[in-house]
Design a protein around this motif. Structure first.
Motif, PDB file in Angstrom:
ATOM      1  N   LYS A  33       0.838  -1.192   0.000  1.00 37.19           N
ATOM      2  CA  LYS A  33       0.000   0.000   0.000  1.00 37.19           C
ATOM      3  C   LYS A  33       0.875   1.244   0.000  1.00 37.19           C
ATOM      4  N   PRO A  34       0.539   2.238  -0.798  1.00 36.40           N
ATOM      5  CA  PRO A  34       1.317   3.473  -0.767  1.00 36.40           C
ATOM      6  C   PRO A  34       1.121   4.193   0.549  1.00 36.40           C
ATOM      7  N   GLN A  35       2.202   4.734   1.084  1.00 40.62           N
ATOM      8  CA  GLN A  35       2.139   5.453   2.347  1.00 40.62           C
ATOM      9  C   GLN A  35       1.775   6.905   2.087  1.00 40.62           C
ATOM     10  N   VAL A  36       0.578   7.305   2.568  1.00 36.42           N
ATOM     11  CA  VAL A  36       0.091   8.659   2.362  1.00 36.42           C
ATOM     12  C   VAL A  36       0.723   9.588   3.390  1.00 36.42           C
ATOM     13  N   ALA A  37       1.327  10.649   2.915  1.00 39.66           N
ATOM     14  CA  ALA A  37       1.963  11.603   3.828  1.00 39.66           C
ATOM     15  C   ALA A  37       0.913  12.505   4.450  1.00 39.66           C
ATOM     16  N   ILE A  60      -2.151  15.204  11.063  1.00 38.08           N
ATOM     17  CA  ILE A  60      -3.379  14.658  10.491  1.00 38.08           C
ATOM     18  C   ILE A  60      -3.089  14.218   9.051  1.00 38.08           C
ATOM     19  N   GLY A  61      -4.005  13.397   8.511  1.00 40.95           N
ATOM     20  CA  GLY A  61      -3.895  13.029   7.108  1.00 40.95           C
ATOM     21  C   GLY A  61      -3.117  11.773   6.826  1.00 40.95           C
ATOM     22  N   CYS A  62      -2.608  11.086   7.869  1.00 40.85           N
ATOM     23  CA  CYS A  62      -1.885   9.830   7.641  1.00 40.85           C
ATOM     24  C   CYS A  62      -2.280   8.813   8.698  1.00 40.85           C
TER      25      CYS A  62
END
Length: 443
Positions: free
Chosen positions: A20-24, A38-40
């Protein structure tokens, strides 16, 4: 080698997660040493990289609330800007465990501090030790020679025992630990210097530990100027290294200086993420972590060695009822108290044998040894209780035969309980000298 169904399932799930791509995410707030993002998505205990104007710094997830995660940096947070990127890390850094650790000085992550190059990696040796079933542990049945007469004879330590070294500041804890490293019969020594002054780290390695002691030792250093997360990790890294050597069938002497700094680091982290304080400012998580840490030491199972652990406990203001001191005394297998009064008198090591006890001593010593130690302890205690009367001349000779005997033998007791910093006395010699001391009393 075929894998079980559960192992194949775990391996498959791990591949899915890593694919899975790691969302920054982004940084929203900095409060003291705590970072909010926030956001990860990142699990508690996982690592993240936080952007700064000088590159990236490491941080560990220590909590979350709703869609916010709380991170604790492992280094200085200067240079972090509002809205900085927070990137979760898939691969976690693993501690390199091998026999090549002997003679090395490492930081809280196991990275070399001594300038002697990298420690060779071995994938088979990076696996953490599994939790031991308490019924599989071997019982404590053998004494461990630590080379110190007062301990070998009066407070005999068993192989696999966990014992506390209680003292205020400046009464000789570090020197006593150094004496053990030179005189112990253990195969390997692991030293954790947690929260100490940076100056003391080098002094301990070069002057107290010495070349001979260092050759069979591993030193983990997390000085006072390290972030609380690193001080916490430093103590756990020392336990992990000791567990590795125990699993190789070796007998390990683990010296942690100090468990109080470990508790204080956990307090800083817990309070920073909003955990309420409980006992004198210490949150409940501190008292949950202490037994979990201590229980990792001790004897292993069949084919494994042992970890005999000395945890120093810093008693603030010489208060033996300090919350950490009180909690440690309850979970350890005995305590050795260093007295400031004895240290002020030049009595070293400043061990107060009347206030100290080894709970496993009856299991690892003969009845004759126990009786001799009991005689000396009673005489020592009687003298200490009547010390003021004797000093001002208020005690009349003949009033109490026990006190008379204590006064007579006091110089010999003092000589017996004192020892030079570089003097090493074997276990058998200690027993022989104890027998001579008690025979002088009986005479």
């Amino acid at each position: 080698m075929s894998l079980t169904l559960s192992e194949r399932l775990h391996h498959y799930q791990k591949k899915i997660i890593q694919s899975k791509p790691q969302v920054a995410g982004r940084l929203t707030r900095v409060i003291g040493l705590t970072l909010e993002a926030i956001g990860c998505q990142a699990a508690v205990g996982s690592l993240c990289m936080v952007e700064s104007n000088t590159g990236f710094i490491d941080a560990e997830v220590v909590g979350f609330e709703g869609d916010k995660i709380y991170l604790m940096p492992s280094e200085n947070i200067q240079g972090i800007l509002p809205g900085a990127k927070v990137i979760p890390q898939v691969s976690q850094s693993q501690l390199q465990l091998s026999m090549d650790l002997l003679g090395r000085v490492v930081d809280a992550r196991g990275q070399p501090l001594d300038g002697l190059g990298k420690i060779p990696a071995n994938p088979e040796q990076t696996k953490p030790a599994s939790k031991l079933n308490p019924l599989h542990r071997k019982p404590i049945s053998q004494p461990l020679d630590v080379g110190i007469r007062a301990i070998n004879s009066m407070l005999t330590v068993g192989m696999g025992q966990r014992i506390g070294l209680f003292a205020g500041s400046g009464v000789g804890k570090s020197v006593l630990l150094g004496m053990m490293t030179r005189g112990t019969a253990a195969d390997v020594i692991v030293v954790g210097l947690i929260g100490e002054r940076g100056r003391e780290v080098k002094e301990f390695i070069e002057e107290i530990l010495g070349k001979e002691g260092r050759s069979r030792s591993v030193v983990v250093a997390a000085p006072a100027d390290n972030a609380p997360l690193m001080r916490l990790k430093g103590c756990e890294t020392a336990l992990t290294i000791a567990e590795y050597f125990r699993d190789q069938g070796l007998n390990v002497l683990l010296l942690v200086d100090s468990i109080t700094r470990y508790a204080q680091a956990q307090r800083e982290i817990a309070l920073a993420v909003g955990e309420p304080p409980a006992t004198k400012g210490y949150p409940p998580s501190v008292f949950a972590k202490l037994p979990a840490l201590v229980e990792r030491a001790g004897n292993g199972g069949d084919g494994q060695g042992s970890i005999t652990a000395f945890f120093t406990v810093l008693s603030e203001g010489d208060d033996m009822q300090d919350p950490i001191a009180d909690a440690s005394r309850a979970i350890l297998d005995g305590h050795i108290v260093l007295s400031r009064e004895l240290a002020d008198e030049g009595h070293y090591p400043a061990i107060d044998v009347a206030k100290s006890i080894s709970r496993v001593m009856p299991a690892v010593t003969r009845d004759e040894h126990q009786q001799q130690a009991r005689i000396v302890k009673q005489l020592y205690s009687n003298y200490q209780n009547s010390k003021d009367l004797i000093a001002i001349g208020a005690y009349n000779k003949g009033s109490d035969p026990t006190i008379d005997a204590a006064i007579k033998i006091k110089p010999k007791m003092d000589k017996f309980l004192q020892q030079g910093m570089k003097e090493v006395i074997t276990y058998d010699d200690c027993l022989s000298q104890l027998a001579n001391l008690t025979s002088a009393f009986r005479a």
